[in-house]
Motif scaffolding. Structure first.
Motif, PDB file in Angstrom:
ATOM      1  N   PRO A 137      18.642  25.652  42.504  1.00 22.44           N
ATOM      2  CA  PRO A 137      17.782  26.823  42.737  1.00 22.44           C
ATOM      3  C   PRO A 137      18.567  28.049  43.191  1.00 22.44           C
ATOM      4  N   ARG A 138      19.788  27.849  43.670  1.00 21.96           N
ATOM      5  CA  ARG A 138      20.586  28.968  44.176  1.00 21.96           C
ATOM      6  C   ARG A 138      22.035  28.782  43.750  1.00 21.96           C
ATOM      7  N   LYS A 139      22.592  29.829  43.115  1.00 17.24           N
ATOM      8  CA  LYS A 139      23.987  29.738  42.696  1.00 17.24           C
ATOM      9  C   LYS A 139      24.895  29.633  43.909  1.00 17.24           C
ATOM     10  N   GLN A 140      25.852  28.726  43.856  1.00 18.46           N
ATOM     11  CA  GLN A 140      26.819  28.564  44.934  1.00 18.46           C
ATOM     12  C   GLN A 140      28.189  29.070  44.534  1.00 18.46           C
ATOM     13  N   VAL A 141      28.572  28.791  43.289  1.00 11.01           N
ATOM     14  CA  VAL A 141      29.905  29.194  42.841  1.00 11.01           C
ATOM     15  C   VAL A 141      29.863  29.448  41.345  1.00 11.01           C
ATOM     16  N   GLU A 142      30.650  30.429  40.875  1.00 10.99           N
ATOM     17  CA  GLU A 142      30.792  30.708  39.454  1.00 10.99           C
ATOM     18  C   GLU A 142      32.279  30.862  39.131  1.00 10.99           C
ATOM     19  N   PRO A 143      32.862  29.946  38.375  1.00  8.96           N
ATOM     20  CA  PRO A 143      34.262  30.076  37.956  1.00  8.96           C
ATOM     21  C   PRO A 143      34.331  30.630  36.532  1.00  8.96           C
ATOM     22  N   ILE A 151      45.824  39.579  28.815  1.00 10.63           N
ATOM     23  CA  ILE A 151      45.696  39.239  30.231  1.00 10.63           C
ATOM     24  C   ILE A 151      44.704  38.095  30.349  1.00 10.63           C
ATOM     25  N   ARG A 152      45.067  37.089  31.109  1.00  8.10           N
ATOM     26  CA  ARG A 152      44.168  35.961  31.369  1.00  8.10           C
ATOM     27  C   ARG A 152      44.232  35.624  32.845  1.00  8.10           C
ATOM     28  N   PHE A 153      43.070  35.492  33.458  1.00  7.37           N
ATOM     29  CA  PHE A 153      43.048  35.062  34.855  1.00  7.37           C
ATOM     30  C   PHE A 153      41.766  34.307  35.157  1.00  7.37           C
ATOM     31  N   LEU A 154      41.857  33.478  36.184  1.00  9.21           N
ATOM     32  CA  LEU A 154      40.685  32.778  36.693  1.00  9.21           C
ATOM     33  C   LEU A 154      40.046  33.630  37.778  1.00  9.21           C
ATOM     34  N   ALA A 155      38.735  33.751  37.742  1.00 12.05           N
ATOM     35  CA  ALA A 155      37.995  34.455  38.786  1.00 12.05           C
ATOM     36  C   ALA A 155      36.894  33.520  39.266  1.00 12.05           C
ATOM     37  N   VAL A 156      36.926  33.169  40.539  1.00 12.32           N
ATOM     38  CA  VAL A 156      35.947  32.245  41.118  1.00 12.32           C
ATOM     39  C   VAL A 156      35.144  32.998  42.171  1.00 12.32           C
ATOM     40  N   ILE A 157      33.843  33.061  41.975  1.00  8.80           N
ATOM     41  CA  ILE A 157      32.966  33.747  42.934  1.00  8.80           C
ATOM     42  C   ILE A 157      32.228  32.687  43.753  1.00  8.80           C
ATOM     43  N   ASN A 158      32.402  32.736  45.043  1.00 11.75           N
ATOM     44  CA  ASN A 158      31.705  31.853  45.978  1.00 11.75           C
ATOM     45  C   ASN A 158      30.591  32.658  46.618  1.00 11.75           C
ATOM     46  N   TYR A 159      29.347  32.247  46.396  1.00 13.86           N
ATOM     47  CA  TYR A 159      28.217  33.028  46.889  1.00 13.86           C
ATOM     48  C   TYR A 159      27.778  32.637  48.291  1.00 13.86           C
ATOM     49  N   GLY A 160      28.623  31.879  49.001  1.00 12.11           N
ATOM     50  CA  GLY A 160      28.309  31.531  50.380  1.00 12.11           C
ATOM     51  C   GLY A 160      28.526  32.712  51.290  1.00 12.11           C
ATOM     52  N   GLU A 161      28.673  32.411  52.601  1.00 16.01           N
ATOM     53  CA  GLU A 161      28.912  33.469  53.558  1.00 16.01           C
ATOM     54  C   GLU A 161      30.252  34.157  53.306  1.00 16.01           C
ATOM     55  N   GLU A 162      30.282  35.462  53.455  1.00 13.36           N
ATOM     56  CA  GLU A 162      31.510  36.215  53.230  1.00 13.36           C
ATOM     57  C   GLU A 162      32.528  35.994  54.339  1.00 13.36           C
ATOM     58  N   ASP A 163      32.072  35.830  55.564  1.00 14.57           N
ATOM     59  CA  ASP A 163      32.972  35.709  56.707  1.00 14.57           C
ATOM     60  C   ASP A 163      33.127  34.261  57.101  1.00 14.57           C
TER      61      ASP A 163
END
Length: 205
Positions: A122-128, A193-205
């Protein structure tokens, strides 16, 4: 009255989960060593029929029988039971080149995002993402999003902006930053250019 002598092991039908687990481990270990049921039964001092029933989860062997079977197969009781309570798991496996291609705002030509995992909760946690850029003339917008982003460079050279700062990223470099601050490619120096980008939608701090 004559005392009743109980045999050291009485076969019990029931096919419990534990019996099936023991049988599966013993059979896989035996087959991995190219041993027959007769080979292992002889080494362990049990009948071939009994070993066959144990491997098929049809009897509950005694601890002594298990110890002898484990020893015949070159393993300890601890090794026999080490995976008994390990969760089955359910990892997502995305083969090379099979990531879902997505389009992000402001990115059109020479720029692809491949999403490497799909969060179905129900809620995104991570997007690689695996991001590829091959058009040095492309102009990029800035992005903002919740959470923290991690970038790891695989190929090429890029100047990447985060807030007021820019960073030169080359293969092996990484960059971690708050997604709520405007960020994005500033200048493509060496393509592709190729790179991995991982977004963690948890707490920022």
């Amino acid at each position: 009255m004559q005392p009743v002598t109980v045999p050291p092991e009485v076969p019990q039908a029931g096919d419990s989960g534990l019996d099936r687990y023991i049988g599966l481990v013993l059979r896989e270990r035996r087959q991995a060593q190219s041993l027959t049921i007769a080979d292992v039964a002889g080494l362990a001092g049990v009948s071939r029929g009994m070993l066959s029933k144990i491997e098929n989860g049809q009897v509950s062997p005694s601890l002594d029988t298990l110890r002898r079977l484990a020893a015949a197969l070159g393993m300890t009781l601890a090794q026999l039971f080490k995976n008994l309570d390990v969760p089955e798991g359910g990892a997502q496996h995305v083969k090379a080149g099979e990531g879902l291609e997505v389009v992000r705002r402001g990115t059109r030509r020479g720029h692809t995002y491949h999403l490497l995992a799909y969060d179905q909760g129900p809620r995104k946690q991570v997007e690689p993402f695996l991001i590829t850029m091959d058009d040095a003339s492309e102009v990029f917008p800035t992005f903002t999003h919740p959470g923290v982003e991690f970038i790891y460079m695989l190929e090429g050279r890029i100047e990447y902006r985060h807030g007021r700062n820019t960073y030169l990223l080359e293969p092996g470099d990484s960059l971690t930053f708050k997604g709520s601050i405007p960020h994005g490619p500033e200048r493509l120096i060496k393509v592709p250019i190729r790179f991995l980008a991982v977004i963690n939608y948890g707490e920022e701090d």
